[in-house]
Scaffold this motif. Structure first.
Motif, short mmCIF file in Angstrom:
data_model
loop_
_atom_site.label_atom_id
_atom_site.label_comp_id
_atom_site.label_asym_id
_atom_site.label_seq_id
_atom_site.Cartn_x
_atom_site.Cartn_y
_atom_site.Cartn_z
N VAL A 115 0.89 -1.41 0.01
CA VAL A 115 -0.11 0.00 0.10
C VAL A 115 0.74 1.38 0.07
O VAL A 115 0.58 2.15 -0.54
CB VAL A 115 -0.89 -0.06 1.25
N LEU A 116 1.93 1.29 0.98
CA LEU A 116 2.93 2.35 0.81
C LEU A 116 3.43 2.67 -0.31
O LEU A 116 3.81 3.93 -0.81
CB LEU A 116 4.01 2.12 2.17
N LEU A 117 3.85 1.60 -1.20
CA LEU A 117 4.55 1.71 -2.52
C LEU A 117 3.44 2.34 -3.38
O LEU A 117 3.91 3.03 -4.33
CB LEU A 117 5.15 0.08 -2.96
N ALA A 118 2.44 1.65 -3.40
CA ALA A 118 1.39 2.26 -4.47
C ALA A 118 1.02 3.65 -4.17
O ALA A 118 0.99 4.52 -5.12
CB ALA A 118 0.03 1.58 -4.25
N MET A 119 0.95 4.08 -3.00
CA MET A 119 0.83 5.64 -2.32
C MET A 119 2.03 6.65 -2.97
O MET A 119 1.95 7.57 -3.48
CB MET A 119 0.66 5.60 -0.93
N ALA A 120 3.06 5.64 -2.85
CA ALA A 120 4.31 6.46 -3.17
C ALA A 120 4.58 6.66 -4.68
O ALA A 120 5.05 7.93 -4.99
CB ALA A 120 5.48 5.67 -2.70
N ILE A 121 4.03 5.73 -5.50
CA ILE A 121 4.00 5.98 -6.95
C ILE A 121 3.18 6.97 -7.27
O ILE A 121 3.70 7.90 -8.17
CB ILE A 121 3.97 4.64 -7.72
N GLY A 122 2.06 7.00 -6.76
CA GLY A 122 1.02 8.18 -7.09
C GLY A 122 1.70 9.40 -6.79
O GLY A 122 1.42 10.36 -7.62
N VAL A 123 2.19 9.63 -5.67
CA VAL A 123 2.75 10.98 -5.15
C VAL A 123 3.88 11.27 -5.90
O VAL A 123 3.97 12.13 -6.42
CB VAL A 123 3.19 11.06 -3.72
N TRP A 124 4.85 10.45 -6.38
CA TRP A 124 5.99 10.42 -7.19
C TRP A 124 5.74 11.06 -8.50
O TRP A 124 6.20 11.95 -9.14
CB TRP A 124 6.92 9.40 -7.16
N LEU A 125 4.33 10.39 -9.07
CA LEU A 125 4.15 10.86 -10.49
C LEU A 125 3.93 12.34 -10.65
O LEU A 125 4.37 13.03 -11.43
CB LEU A 125 3.00 10.00 -10.88
N VAL A 126 3.15 12.79 -9.60
CA VAL A 126 2.73 14.21 -9.72
C VAL A 126 3.91 15.04 -9.18
O VAL A 126 4.10 16.22 -9.88
CB VAL A 126 1.56 14.55 -8.79
N ALA A 127 4.90 14.79 -8.32
CA ALA A 127 6.07 15.48 -7.89
C ALA A 127 6.75 15.63 -8.85
O ALA A 127 7.54 16.63 -9.26
CB ALA A 127 6.75 14.90 -6.58
N SER A 128 7.02 14.54 -9.82
CA SER A 128 8.04 14.68 -10.86
C SER A 128 7.58 15.76 -11.94
O SER A 128 8.39 16.42 -12.50
CB SER A 128 8.29 13.35 -11.62
N ILE A 129 6.11 15.83 -12.28
CA ILE A 129 5.50 16.69 -13.07
C ILE A 129 5.76 18.26 -12.57
O ILE A 129 6.00 18.97 -13.36
CB ILE A 129 4.51 16.17 -13.35
#
Length: 436
Positions: free
Chosen positions: A256-270
Motif C-alpha cells: 500500500v505504501l509503495l502504491a501511494m508513493a508511486i502516485g505521489v511521485w508521479l505528480v511530484a516529478s511533473i
C-alpha cells in the motif's frame, strides 16, 4: 408383530454421524475470530476472543492458526475434533474491535451457541460512528494538521483541506466499487497530490508569490492513505513472533505504501517539487507551539474517526498524542536524531494509552494506532522519492534509511510500552495474563 422401520438412506446415515453439537459451536467460535480479524486487530486479540467464546459454548480444546486474512480452527469436544477454515478481507473498524473486546469479557460462564450468534449479529449490524460528511471534514482537518507538523504555513493548510477532502471522497467511492486496492491507492494519492498542486497555484495567484513551504503540504494531502493499522499491528504481531500474521500484514502495508508513493511521485516529478527540507515555522514561540499542539490533537483525532474509533476514545487518543508528541518535537528542536526522538515519543504515547485505557475502560489498540501516526515520517519519505527521481542516489539512500529507522522506532517504542504494561507481551507463558 413389531412394525418394520423404513430403511435409512445413505445421506440420512451420514447426517446422524455428523457431530451437530460441535458444528454449531465451531461455527460461532470461528465467526467471532473472523469478525475480529476483519476489523484489523492483532492475532493475539483474535485468539483471545475465540478462546472466550469457546469456553462459553463448552468447547474444551481450541487450536487456531491466524494469518492476515485467514483462520484455520480446530476444536475438540467429547473426543471429537473438527477443523474449519474462515476467510476475511483486509479492513479496519475500531468500533467493532472495541465491541468484540467488550463482548468477550462480558460473556457468561455458559451460553448457548445460538445466543452467542445473536450477540455477534448485533455487533455486525452496528452502524458506523460518524456520517460521511463529518468524516470527510475531519479527515481533511487531520491532513491539514499534519501539514502544520511538517512545517507548513497557512497557504499549505488552505491547499490541503479541499485537496484531501475531495481525494478521500473519491477513495471511498472507488473502494465501495471494489476496484483493485493498489490501483485505488495509487489513483487516490495521485489525485490528492494533483489537487494540492492546483489549489496551491490558485492561492499563489491570489497572494502574488509562490510559498517557500509548498513541499511541506504536498505529501500531507494524501496522508490519509497511510496503512496505519496494518503497519502497527504487523509490528505487534512480529514482536510476539506471530509470523503467520505479522509477515503478510507487513507485506500488505508495504505494498500500500509503495502504491501511494508511486502516485505521489508521479505528480511530484511533473510539478517539480523541491526535495529540500522545509525550515521550521517562525514566529512568537507561544503562537508556534499552540499551533503545533492543536495540530497534534486534530491530526490524531481525525485519523481516529477515519478508523471508526468511538468519540470518547478518539478524544483521549488526541490528548495522549499531544503528551507524547511535544517531547518528540522538543528533542528534534535540540538536534536529537529523528528515530531517537520518535522512539522516546512513542514510548510515552504507548504508556499514556495504557494508563488512559485502564482508567476509562477503553481498548488500547484502537487508541494506540492513531496516536502513533502523529510521528509518521511523511516528509522524509517524499524526499527519498524525489532524490531517486533526480538520480541523487546518495541523498536518496540517506533519506530512505532515516525514514525506515523512524518507522522501526515507532513500532519499537510501542512494543516497549506494551511489554512494560501488559504481561501478555512481556512473557510467552500461556498463563501470563493471569499472573500479570
Amino acid at each position: 408383530m413389531p412394525e418394520e422401520r423404513p430403511p435409512i438412506s445413505e445421506h440420512e446415515y451420514e447426517d446422524q454421524l455428523e457431530p451437530t453439537h460441535l458444528i454449531r459451536r465451531s461455527h460461532v467460535v470461528l465467526r467471532a475470530g473472523t469478525m475480529m480479524l476483519g476489523a484489523g486487530t492483532s492475532a493475539l486479540r483474535v485468539r483471545e476472543v475465540m478462546s472466550a467464546v469457546a469456553r462459553t459454548v463448552g468447547v474444551q480444546q481450541v487450536e487456531a492458526q491466524v494469518t492476515f486474512t485467514q483462520i484455520v480452527l480446530t476444536v475438540g469436544r467429547r473426543g471429537i475434533f473438527r477443523t474449519q477454515v474462515g476467510e476475511t478481507r483486509p479492513s479496519v473498524d475500531a468500533d467493532r474491535i472495541a465491541r468484540l473486546h467488550q463482548f468477550s469479557h462480558e460473556l457468561p460462564e455458559r451460553e448457548r451457541a445460538i445466543d452467542v450468534e445473536a450477540r455477534l449479529d448485533a455487533i455486525e449490524h452496528q452502524p458506523r460512528c460518524y456520517p460521511t460528511w463529518l468524516l470527510v471534514t475531519l479527515v481533511a482537518l487531520a491532513c491539514a494538521s499534519v501539514s502544520v507538523l511538517s512545517n507548513g504555513g497557512w497557504r499549505e493548510v488552505l491547499a490541503v483541506l479541499p485537496a484531501s477532502a475531495l481525494a478521500y471522497t473519491a477513495h471511498r467511492a472507488l473502494t465501495r466499487l471494489q476496484f483493485n486496492l493498489l490501483a485505488v491507492v495509487l489513483t487516490s494519492a495521485a489525485l490528492a497530490s494533483a489537487l494540492y498542486v492546483g489549489f496551491a497555484a490558485l492561492i499563489t495567484a491570489v497572494a502574488g508569490a509562490p510559498s517557500p513551504r509548498f513541499a511541506a503540504g504536498f505529501i500531507c494531502a494524501s496522508i490519509f492513505l497511510i496503512p496505519g493499522f496494518p503497519l502497527v499491528t504487523a509490528g505487534l504481531d512480529l514482536t510476539r513472533l506471530d509470523l503467520d500474521a505479522g509477515v503478510p500484514r507487513l507485506t500488505y502495508a508495504a505494498m500500500v505504501l509503495l502504491a501511494m508513493a508511486i502516485g505521489v511521485w508521479l505528480v511530484a516529478s511533473i510539478a517539480g517539487v523541491s526535495p529540500a527540507p522545509v525550515a521550521p515555522n517562525e514566529g512568537h514561540p507561544a503562537i508556534v507551539w499552540t499551533a503545533l499542539i492543536a495540530a497534534s490533537f486534530f491530526a490524531v483525532f481525525g485519523w481516529a474517526t477515519m478508523f471508526n474509533v468511538p468519540l470518547a476514545t478518539a478524544v483521549a487518543s488526541g490528548v495522549v498524542a499531544v503528551v507524547g508528541n511535544v517531547p518528540r518535537l522538543l528533542l528534534l528542536a535540540a538536534d536529537v536524531k529523528p528515530h531517537v526522538a520518535t522512539f522516546v515519543g512513542c514510548v510515552i504515547m504507548g504508556l499514556g494509552c495504557a494508563v488512559v485505557a485502564g482508567w476509562f475502560k477503553m481498548t488500547k489498540i484502537i487508541m494506540t494506532v492513531p496516536t502513533l501516526l502523529v510521528s509518521i515520517p511523511g516528509s522524509s519519505a517524499l524526499r527519498t522519492l524525489i532524490y531517486f527521481d533526480q538520480a541523487d542516489i546518495v541523498s536518496a539512500i540517506e533519506s530512505g534509511v532515516s525514514t525506515v529507522l523512524v518507522v522501526v522506532a515507532m513500532v519499537a517504542g510501542l512494543s516497549g510500552a506494551r511489554m512494560l504494561t501488559d504481561p501478555e507481551w512481556a512473557f510467552t507463558r500461556p498463563d501470563a495474563k493471569q499472573r500479570g
